[in-house]
Design an enzyme around this catalytic site. Sequence first.
Site, PDB file in Angstrom:
ATOM      1  CB  CYS A  84      88.301 -34.295 -47.951  1.00 34.08           C
ATOM      2  SG  CYS A  84      88.664 -35.963 -47.351  1.00 34.08           S
ATOM      3  CB  CYS A 100      83.037 -40.338 -46.643  1.00 29.15           C
ATOM      4  SG  CYS A 100      82.642 -38.761 -47.428  1.00 29.15           S
TER       5      CYS A 100
END
Length: 276
Positions: free
Chosen positions: A75, A219
């Site tokens: 991530c 993201c």
Amino acid sequence: MRIRFSKMHGLGNDFVVIDGISQTVRLTPEKIRKLADRHFGVGCDQVLLVEIPEQPNVDFRYRIFNCDGSEVENCGNGARCFAVFVRERRLTGKRVIRVETAGGIIELRVQDDEQVSVDMGVPRLLPEKIPFVADQQAVTYPLDVAGQVCSISAVSMGNPHAVMLVDDVKSAPVGQLGPLVENHPRFPARVNAGFLQVVSRDEINLRVYERGAGETLACGTGACAAVVTGRLRGLLNDTVKVNLPGGSLRISWPGEGHSVIMTGPAVTVFHGQIKL
């Protein structure tokens, strides 16, 4: 069990970050779902856990859990928050921090202005490395989604991404197509679905429907995958401003065989404790 944590965000992509080195932490999918619940817990897109590394010449182990309790490989927005967290908690004084993830080793650099640059590694394009079911590697693939054929690019940034071009991200059917692409059988580990609008050779707009989390405000790995996609299609220069609903990132990628570098902010919102 009472756990100390920090609530952080990178462009609105929010996290509960937990130090698993100075306190004993035993997370289960049920406890992660409780932490992530915005009504009955702290509330977040993902839970990040700092642990002692298993490999030599690495500073920390970085683990990422989606709000549904599933563990994922990487991530990018979380990585920036991770770098700020370990410095704030005085787990390290380094400005260059090497961490191991389930997707590989990444390097985090905290700059003088407290922006964080992350070496996200070399993108994986071979279908079996993503993983994605295809006969051979290509820049674009046709994907049958509910009877509609979409043209996608498939990229792994340590986690899998399917990126499709759209004319306007504001009107893109993210909520409808996102979960169908996420759970498509050609992606055996599921996938993050990116919707990419090219503004110019130096700027794009992007929305991402994240695997196990739904659409988020930002993201980081999705931004990297989108720039890789645009570069492979010949649409973008090597440094690009990526506009997401929560703000902007700077992504640089010279081309195949090179690492993707992501730069952006990380913000601590508050510190707290919760009984699990």
